[in-house]
Design an enzyme around this catalytic site. Structure first.
Site, PDB file in Angstrom:
ATOM      1  N   TYR A 154      -9.481  15.173  -6.707  1.00  0.00           N
ATOM      2  CA  TYR A 154      -8.608  14.355  -7.571  1.00  0.00           C
ATOM      3  C   TYR A 154      -7.748  15.281  -8.445  1.00  0.00           C
ATOM      4  CZ  TYR A 154      -7.056  11.331 -11.373  1.00  0.00           C
ATOM      5  OH  TYR A 154      -6.276  10.675 -12.298  1.00  0.00           O
ATOM      6  N   ASP A 180       0.875  -1.175   0.000  1.00  0.00           N
ATOM      7  CA  ASP A 180       0.000   0.000   0.000  1.00  0.00           C
ATOM      8  C   ASP A 180       0.909   1.221   0.000  1.00  0.00           C
ATOM      9  OD1 ASP A 180      -1.586   2.176   0.573  1.00  0.00           O
ATOM     10  OD2 ASP A 180      -2.776   1.172   2.101  1.00  0.00           O
ATOM     11  N   SER A 186      -1.778  13.661 -14.393  1.00  0.00           N
ATOM     12  CA  SER A 186      -2.985  13.596 -15.222  1.00  0.00           C
ATOM     13  C   SER A 186      -3.227  14.936 -15.909  1.00  0.00           C
ATOM     14  CB  SER A 186      -4.202  13.270 -14.353  1.00  0.00           C
ATOM     15  OG  SER A 186      -5.394  13.317 -15.131  1.00  0.00           O
ATOM     16  N   LYS A 232      -3.465  15.790  -8.523  1.00  0.00           N
ATOM     17  CA  LYS A 232      -2.585  15.640  -9.688  1.00  0.00           C
ATOM     18  C   LYS A 232      -1.806  16.928  -9.949  1.00  0.00           C
ATOM     19  CE  LYS A 232      -3.499  11.332 -10.536  1.00  0.00           C
ATOM     20  NZ  LYS A 232      -2.466  10.309 -10.354  1.00  0.00           N
TER      21      LYS A 232
HETATM   22  N1  NAD Z   1      -7.447   5.890 -16.565  1.00  0.00           N
HETATM   23  C1  NAD Z   1      -7.479   7.182 -16.746  1.00  0.00           C
HETATM   24  O1  NAD Z   1      -8.370   7.719 -17.414  1.00  0.00           O
HETATM   25  C2  NAD Z   1      -6.404   8.053 -16.147  1.00  0.00           C
HETATM   26  C3  NAD Z   1      -6.215   9.336 -16.663  1.00  0.00           C
HETATM   27  C4  NAD Z   1      -5.208  10.141 -16.134  1.00  0.00           C
HETATM   28  C5  NAD Z   1      -4.408   9.659 -15.118  1.00  0.00           C
HETATM   29  N2  NAD Z   1      -4.619   8.393 -14.627  1.00  0.00           N
HETATM   30  C6  NAD Z   1      -3.738   7.952 -13.555  1.00  0.00           C
HETATM   31  O2  NAD Z   1      -3.048   6.799 -13.978  1.00  0.00           O
HETATM   32  C7  NAD Z   1      -2.689   6.014 -12.854  1.00  0.00           C
HETATM   33  C8  NAD Z   1      -3.089   4.572 -13.110  1.00  0.00           C
HETATM   34  O3  NAD Z   1      -4.496   4.537 -13.255  1.00  0.00           O
HETATM   35  P1  NAD Z   1      -5.269   3.390 -14.046  1.00  0.00           P
HETATM   36  O4  NAD Z   1      -6.286   4.065 -14.866  1.00  0.00           O
HETATM   37  O5  NAD Z   1      -4.306   2.465 -14.678  1.00  0.00           O
HETATM   38  O6  NAD Z   1      -6.040   2.709 -12.817  1.00  0.00           O
HETATM   39  P2  NAD Z   1      -6.323   1.170 -12.441  1.00  0.00           P
HETATM   40  O7  NAD Z   1      -7.390   1.253 -11.413  1.00  0.00           O
HETATM   41  O8  NAD Z   1      -6.497   0.343 -13.649  1.00  0.00           O
HETATM   42  O9  NAD Z   1      -4.942   0.724 -11.763  1.00  0.00           O
HETATM   43  C9  NAD Z   1      -4.507   1.292 -10.567  1.00  0.00           C
HETATM   44  C10 NAD Z   1      -3.739   0.228  -9.796  1.00  0.00           C
HETATM   45  O10 NAD Z   1      -3.277   0.846  -8.580  1.00  0.00           O
HETATM   46  C11 NAD Z   1      -3.500  -0.053  -7.515  1.00  0.00           C
HETATM   47  N3  NAD Z   1      -3.613   0.701  -6.266  1.00  0.00           N
HETATM   48  C12 NAD Z   1      -4.651   1.441  -5.821  1.00  0.00           C
HETATM   49  N4  NAD Z   1      -4.390   1.933  -4.611  1.00  0.00           N
HETATM   50  C13 NAD Z   1      -3.150   1.508  -4.280  1.00  0.00           C
HETATM   51  C14 NAD Z   1      -2.316   1.682  -3.148  1.00  0.00           C
HETATM   52  N5  NAD Z   1      -2.738   2.384  -2.081  1.00  0.00           N
HETATM   53  N6  NAD Z   1      -1.092   1.111  -3.142  1.00  0.00           N
HETATM   54  C15 NAD Z   1      -0.658   0.371  -4.215  1.00  0.00           C
HETATM   55  N7  NAD Z   1      -1.420   0.159  -5.306  1.00  0.00           N
HETATM   56  C16 NAD Z   1      -2.647   0.729  -5.342  1.00  0.00           C
HETATM   57  C17 NAD Z   1      -4.774  -0.791  -7.880  1.00  0.00           C
HETATM   58  O11 NAD Z   1      -4.893  -2.026  -7.170  1.00  0.00           O
HETATM   59  C18 NAD Z   1      -4.588  -0.975  -9.388  1.00  0.00           C
HETATM   60  O12 NAD Z   1      -3.928  -2.178  -9.694  1.00  0.00           O
HETATM   61  C19 NAD Z   1      -3.382   6.655 -11.651  1.00  0.00           C
HETATM   62  O13 NAD Z   1      -2.453   7.439 -10.941  1.00  0.00           O
HETATM   63  C20 NAD Z   1      -4.441   7.521 -12.291  1.00  0.00           C
HETATM   64  O14 NAD Z   1      -4.788   8.615 -11.475  1.00  0.00           O
HETATM   65  C21 NAD Z   1      -5.589   7.580 -15.127  1.00  0.00           C
END
Ligand code: NAD
Length: 246
Positions: free
Chosen positions: A150, A57, A137, A154
């Site tokens: 959120y 975590d 982001s 970022k």
């Molecule tokens: N998907 C989008 O549209 C988007 C857009 C911009 C930025 N992001 C950013 O990209 C990053 C990845 O997002 P994603 O879309 O791949 O999400 P996702 O939910 O597919 O993957 C996130 C992963 O992080 C893990 N996680 C969550 N809390 C955690 C913790 N406390 N410790 C360790 N692991 C933890 C989850 O178990 C998961 O495997 C994030 O930082 C998100 O904010 C996503």
């Protein structure tokens, strides 16, 4: 093989963008440790692609300390750290987001960067090299309404990236960020509130290139920024957004 011989920790690497980054890093010759709060998912993902896995975590000091020790035990050194794990609150008026959700978002998206720095930056300084990539982001650059806290987390990450970069440059450690636009991952539904064709069309209409981003897009950008090809690049927060922030 941009990352031949490099070792990398990727947080949140069991899913979505993190998994895409892990796959690309492996293809470019890196040794990868996937760190995720979901230990079983991390194991499953790692086995599928030939990486190491660790349950962690990223918002807990003891977990990040243990992750650092595991990384050294399994890989010998840490060349690259990708702070990718992130969560969001559901779309809501800013005053309606619960304190619990606020704390969860800030702890996972921001405190994690501090904790990783506390444990891993001293090792990078001692070896005189390192590359950190923060997954921020477009939300931190061009915020959408109803995702205020959120978005702010970022924006914090982008400023942390620049601050870390300027302080760590003399130590040989580069720090950059990527700003993904809405992407095809399990998190997308949480940003949209509801996953309907209408909501998807609304989001895509704000992206000039006309599609959502993918884990492969993030893997490609991350591999470049963490490679020696980017040795003169530090402190940037690079949009990977199909033009959304223009
Ligand atoms: N998907 C989008 O549209 C988007 C857009 C911009 C930025 N992001 C950013 O990209 C990053 C990845 O997002 P994603 O879309 O791949 O999400 P996702 O939910 O597919 O993957 C996130 C992963 O992080 C893990 N996680 C969550 N809390 C955690 C913790 N406390 N410790 C360790 N692991 C933890 C989850 O178990 C998961 O495997 C994030 O930082 C998100 O904010 C996503």
């Amino acid at each position: 093989m941009k990352l031949d011989g490099k070792t990398a920790i990727i947080t949140g690497g069991a899913s979505g963008f993190g998994l895409g980054i892990a796959e690309k890093f492996l293809a470019e010759g890196a040794t990868v440790l996937i760190a995720d709060i979901d230990g079983a998912a991390a194991e499953g993902a790692a086995q599928g692609i030939g990486a190491f896995a660790a349950q962690c975590d990223v918002s807990k000091d003891a977990d990040v300390a243990a992750l650092t020790a595991t990384a050294i035990a399994k890989m010998g050194r840490i060349d690259i750290l990708v702070n990718n794990a992130g969560v969001t609150h559901l779309p809501a008026a800013m005053e309606d987001v619960s304190e619990e959700d606020f704390d969860r978002v800030l702890n996972v998206n921001t405190k994690s960067v501090y904790l990783a720095a506390k444990h891993i930056i001293p090792l990078m300084k001692a070896q005189g090299s390192g590359a950190v990539l923060n997954v921020a982001s477009t939300a931190g650059v061009s915020p959408r309404p109803r995702l205020s806290w959120y978005n702010a987390s970022k924006g914090w990450m982008i400023t942390a990236t620049k601050s870390m970069a300027v302080e760590l440059a003399p130590a040989g450690v580069r720090v950059n960020a990527i700003n993904p636009v809405a992407g095809e991952t399990p998190l997308l539904k949480s940003f949209m509130g509801e996953d309907t064709p209408e909501m998807r069309a609304k989001f895509v209409s704000t992206i000039p290139i006309g599609r959502f981003s993918t884990p492969q897009d993030m893997g490609n950008a991350a591999a470049f920024l963490c490679s020696d090809e980017a040795s003169m690049i530090t402190g940037v927060a690079m949009e990977v957004d199909g033009g959304r922030c223009i």
